[in-house]
Design an enzyme around this catalytic site. Structure first.
Site, PDB file in Angstrom:
ATOM      1  N   GLU A 102      -4.517  -3.270   3.903  1.00 14.99           N
ATOM      2  CA  GLU A 102      -3.253  -3.823   3.422  1.00 14.99           C
ATOM      3  C   GLU A 102      -2.219  -2.714   3.447  1.00 14.99           C
ATOM      4  O   GLU A 102      -2.533  -1.569   3.173  1.00 14.99           O
ATOM      5  CB  GLU A 102      -3.356  -4.328   1.974  1.00 14.99           C
ATOM      6  CG  GLU A 102      -4.347  -5.428   1.737  1.00 14.99           C
ATOM      7  CD  GLU A 102      -5.731  -4.896   1.376  1.00 14.99           C
ATOM      8  OE1 GLU A 102      -5.867  -3.714   1.011  1.00 14.99           O
ATOM      9  OE2 GLU A 102      -6.698  -5.671   1.474  1.00 14.99           O
ATOM     10  N   TYR A 114      -0.429   2.261  12.388  1.00 17.36           N
ATOM     11  CA  TYR A 114      -1.523   1.312  12.590  1.00 17.36           C
ATOM     12  C   TYR A 114      -1.331   0.511  13.873  1.00 17.36           C
ATOM     13  O   TYR A 114      -2.272   0.294  14.627  1.00 17.36           O
ATOM     14  CB  TYR A 114      -1.658   0.395  11.381  1.00 17.36           C
ATOM     15  CG  TYR A 114      -2.065   1.139  10.125  1.00 17.36           C
ATOM     16  CD1 TYR A 114      -3.183   1.972  10.119  1.00 17.36           C
ATOM     17  CD2 TYR A 114      -1.326   1.027   8.951  1.00 17.36           C
ATOM     18  CE1 TYR A 114      -3.556   2.663   8.974  1.00 17.36           C
ATOM     19  CE2 TYR A 114      -1.701   1.711   7.799  1.00 17.36           C
ATOM     20  CZ  TYR A 114      -2.814   2.524   7.822  1.00 17.36           C
ATOM     21  OH  TYR A 114      -3.175   3.203   6.687  1.00 17.36           O
TER      22      TYR A 114
END
Length: 151
Positions: A102, A114
């Site tokens: 998350e 990411y």
């Protein structure tokens, strides 16, 4: 150099944690991480000092990245990227098939990191974070079928 950390690194972890997160984990929460076989924390060490760390859980085939932080004085030096790449390789070698995490929707630098490492957004959790209240993006990277993660 990346090493797996132990409870002896707790003070250094908590120092960086407090500098990097609006809702840092408490000493008790982090101390408990070192008591679970599924929980692993790796650190980037330089001259005997902890510069950054990544905490993740390997539960069956799922690798869940819980925390990734680098001391602000060392931001933008590729340390978070190297920690991430190292742990993705470790997860792959330990038979994880998927990685999840998350991230705050406002954390553009983390989302870029990411994304550049093959993570895709799979959903949004409304009001997941507090202090301030904010949505979380759930990101996913499949480790099987995509080939071995790059080193």
């Amino acid at each position: 150099m990346i090493v797996e950390l132990t409870r002896e690194s707790l003070d250094a972890i908590l120092e960086i944690e407090g500098l990097c997160f609006n809702e840092p984990w408490s000493r008790e929460i982090y101390a408990s991480e070192f008591m679970h076989d599924y929980s692993h924390t790796w650190g980037w060490m330089s001259e005997g000092k902890l510069i950054g760390y990544l905490t993740a859980w390997l539960v069956f085939e799922e690798f869940h990245i819980a925390n990734l932080a680098v001391h602000p004085s060392h931001w933008r030096k590729g340390i978070a990227r190297r920690l991430l790449e190292f742990t993705l390789r470790w997860a792959f070698e330990n038979e994880a098939t998927v990685t999840l995490l998350e991230v705050r929707v406002s954390n553009g630098a983390a989302i870029r990191l990411y994304s550049e490492n093959g993570f895709d957004s799979v959903m949004t959790r409304r009001d997941y974070y507090t202090n301030p209240v904010e949505d979380a993006l759930i990101l996913r990277k499949d480790l099987v079928g995509a080939g071995e993660p790059e080193s």
